[in-house]
Design a protein around this motif. Structure first.
Motif, PDB file in Angstrom:
ATOM      1  N   UNK A 183      32.070  49.562  63.053  1.00 34.15           N
ATOM      2  CA  UNK A 183      32.868  48.512  62.423  1.00 34.15           C
ATOM      3  C   UNK A 183      33.371  48.954  61.059  1.00 34.15           C
ATOM      4  N   UNK A 184      32.747  49.987  60.500  1.00 32.58           N
ATOM      5  CA  UNK A 184      33.185  50.547  59.228  1.00 32.58           C
ATOM      6  C   UNK A 184      34.284  51.583  59.491  1.00 32.58           C
ATOM      7  N   UNK A 185      35.440  51.377  58.880  1.00 29.98           N
ATOM      8  CA  UNK A 185      36.588  52.237  59.129  1.00 29.98           C
ATOM      9  C   UNK A 185      36.296  53.692  58.787  1.00 29.98           C
ATOM     10  N   UNK A 186      35.703  53.941  57.613  1.00 29.81           N
ATOM     11  CA  UNK A 186      35.460  55.311  57.181  1.00 29.81           C
ATOM     12  C   UNK A 186      34.490  56.025  58.121  1.00 29.81           C
ATOM     13  N   UNK A 187      33.473  55.309  58.579  1.00 31.38           N
ATOM     14  CA  UNK A 187      32.493  55.917  59.472  1.00 31.38           C
ATOM     15  C   UNK A 187      33.119  56.281  60.814  1.00 31.38           C
ATOM     16  N   UNK A 188      33.878  55.354  61.365  1.00 33.46           N
ATOM     17  CA  UNK A 188      34.503  55.611  62.657  1.00 33.46           C
ATOM     18  C   UNK A 188      35.492  56.768  62.566  1.00 33.46           C
ATOM     19  N   UNK A 189      36.331  56.765  61.551  1.00 30.00           N
ATOM     20  CA  UNK A 189      37.337  57.819  61.405  1.00 30.00           C
ATOM     21  C   UNK A 189      36.672  59.191  61.255  1.00 30.00           C
ATOM     22  N   UNK A 190      35.652  59.259  60.413  1.00 30.87           N
ATOM     23  CA  UNK A 190      34.960  60.536  60.212  1.00 30.87           C
ATOM     24  C   UNK A 190      34.294  61.015  61.493  1.00 30.87           C
ATOM     25  N   UNK A 191      33.692  60.093  62.253  1.00 28.39           N
ATOM     26  CA  UNK A 191      33.026  60.476  63.498  1.00 28.39           C
ATOM     27  C   UNK A 191      34.026  61.009  64.517  1.00 28.39           C
ATOM     28  N   UNK A 192      35.137  60.314  64.681  1.00 27.46           N
ATOM     29  CA  UNK A 192      36.144  60.782  65.635  1.00 27.46           C
ATOM     30  C   UNK A 192      36.714  62.135  65.226  1.00 27.46           C
ATOM     31  N   UNK A 193      36.945  62.314  63.926  1.00 25.47           N
ATOM     32  CA  UNK A 193      37.487  63.601  63.471  1.00 25.47           C
ATOM     33  C   UNK A 193      36.514  64.739  63.764  1.00 25.47           C
ATOM     34  N   UNK A 194      35.221  64.492  63.558  1.00 29.28           N
ATOM     35  CA  UNK A 194      34.232  65.527  63.855  1.00 29.28           C
ATOM     36  C   UNK A 194      34.178  65.819  65.348  1.00 29.28           C
TER      37      UNK A 194
END
Length: 371
Positions: A183-194
């Motif tokens: 639900x946290x934008x920064x966490x989701x974006x970083x996870x997908x990028x990794x």
């Protein structure tokens, strides 16, 4: 304005969810999920049909027990859009819906249980040509990962995903897609990028539990927009605490704004001011509601005055520019007619529908010549 997107997409392995290609350069598909009781077959079918009319490429249905699995089979026989079964814990449910014609299984191999149970699910998927979606969520990480990281982090999400992927790799099953939602934008974006750098499989994007219609739309647009701009993402679901049809509308609007999909009308409209010569906001609200059914790609500009109106209209399939005593309509960038305010919405709707039919006929003729 139907130019190619400048975005270079990550090239992923292609899988098929029913007749919808996911990954491998296929158009980014838009998904939603039913929120009816799956046991209520009629209500669930009706909602799926509404989602399909709105443009849904794929629909997910929760299947929490064996009774729901049997209901799923009845639902599947009555709809044409590909269906994903959302399953947790009981591997026998996955085996049953595989027999009943499911188009994709959404599971977490980690909560299915022992290795032989995972193997049974994978065998059923392989035998029936069914892909699997591994769904990792920050709210339901494994206890050992929670202990290791102390709290959900991008690294924890990716480690969880890779753990589940290893299950499928050991079984030589490559036909899967993965999501690492938070639900946290920064966490989701970083996870997908990794994760995008570590696997070849397609990625299902989403900001989970994003919120209500307004706040969830904003949060999802920011998070998914960042990833889509990176070229990451093969299928998306906008999670909203709202009518699921709104998820499809927001998803398509998001992709249209990035020139990644062109289904339906792309409206260009001014926010209105005291210069407006007609009720821009009322006109736009009415047009969006009335023209929901049009899937033909069209650019339609609705501008209240002559400051920006002509410029926008010249780049649109149909453009309306506010004027006095009548408003000027442009078709294919050229002045075509004038409309008074008395029946403005009715007249403009008729012009747009006629343009859509003309474009459909032209496209069909091109396809026929190519055949």
């Amino acid at each position: 304005m139907h130019m190619h997107s400048p975005i270079t997409r990550r090239l992923s392995r292609q899988i098929h969810v029913g007749n919808v290609a996911v990954g491998g350069g296929a158009p980014i598909s838009v998904q939603s999920m039913t929120n009816t009781d799956t046991l209520d077959v009629d209500a669930t079918v009706a909602q799926i049909e509404r989602l399909q009319v709105a443009g849904a490429d794929i629909v997910r249905v929760s299947v929490p027990d064996m009774d729901a699995a049997e209901a799923f089979g009845k639902i599947k026989r009555r709809v044409s859009v590909p269906l994903v079964a959302d399953i947790h814990f009981d591997y026998k449910i996955a085996l049953r819906v595989a027999e009943l014609g499911v188009d994709c299984l959404r599971i977490n191999p980690g909560n299915i249980g022992r290795e032989e149970r995972v193997q049974a699910v994978v065998s059923a998927a392989r035998d029936n040509g069914i892909p699997i979606r591994i769904g990792v969520n920050a709210g339901s990480l494994e206890k050992d990962l929670q202990k290791k990281y102390g709290e959900p982090t991008p690294e924890a999400l990716v480690e969880s995903a890779m753990r589940h992927i290893d299950h499928l790799d050991r079984l030589d099953f490559p036909d899967f897609k993965v999501s690492v939602k938070a639900s946290d934008v920064f966490m989701a974006v970083a996870a997908y990028r990794q994760l995008a750098t570590q696997i070849e499989q397609p990625l299902h994007l989403g900001i989970t539990e994003a919120g209500g219609l307004r706040s969830g739309t904003v949060k999802s647009s920011i998070g998914l927009g960042m990833l889509l701009m990176d070229g990451i993402g093969d299928t998306i679901r906008v999670s909203l605490a709202a009518d699921p049809v709104e998820e499809i509308k927001v998803g398509y609007d998001m992709l249209k704004s990035l020139r990644l999909r062109s289904k339906g009308i792309n409206f260009i409209a001014c926010p209105s001011c005291s210069r407006q010569n007609f009720d821009v906001i009322g006109t736009m609200n009415a047009l969006e509601e009335r023209l929901d059914d049009i899937m033909t790609p069209l650019d339609v500009s609705v501008i209240g005055c002559v400051v920006n109106g002509p410029g926008e209209a010249k780049e649109s399939d149909i453009g309306l520019t506010g004027g006095s005593p009548a408003n000027l309509v442009y078709i294919d960038g050229k002045p075509a007619s004038k409309l008074r305010n008395d029946h403005l919405v009715d007249d403009l709707e008729a012009l747009i529908r006629a343009k859509a039919k003309e474009k459909e006929a032209r496209d069909e003729a091109v396809i026929a010549r190519g055949a």
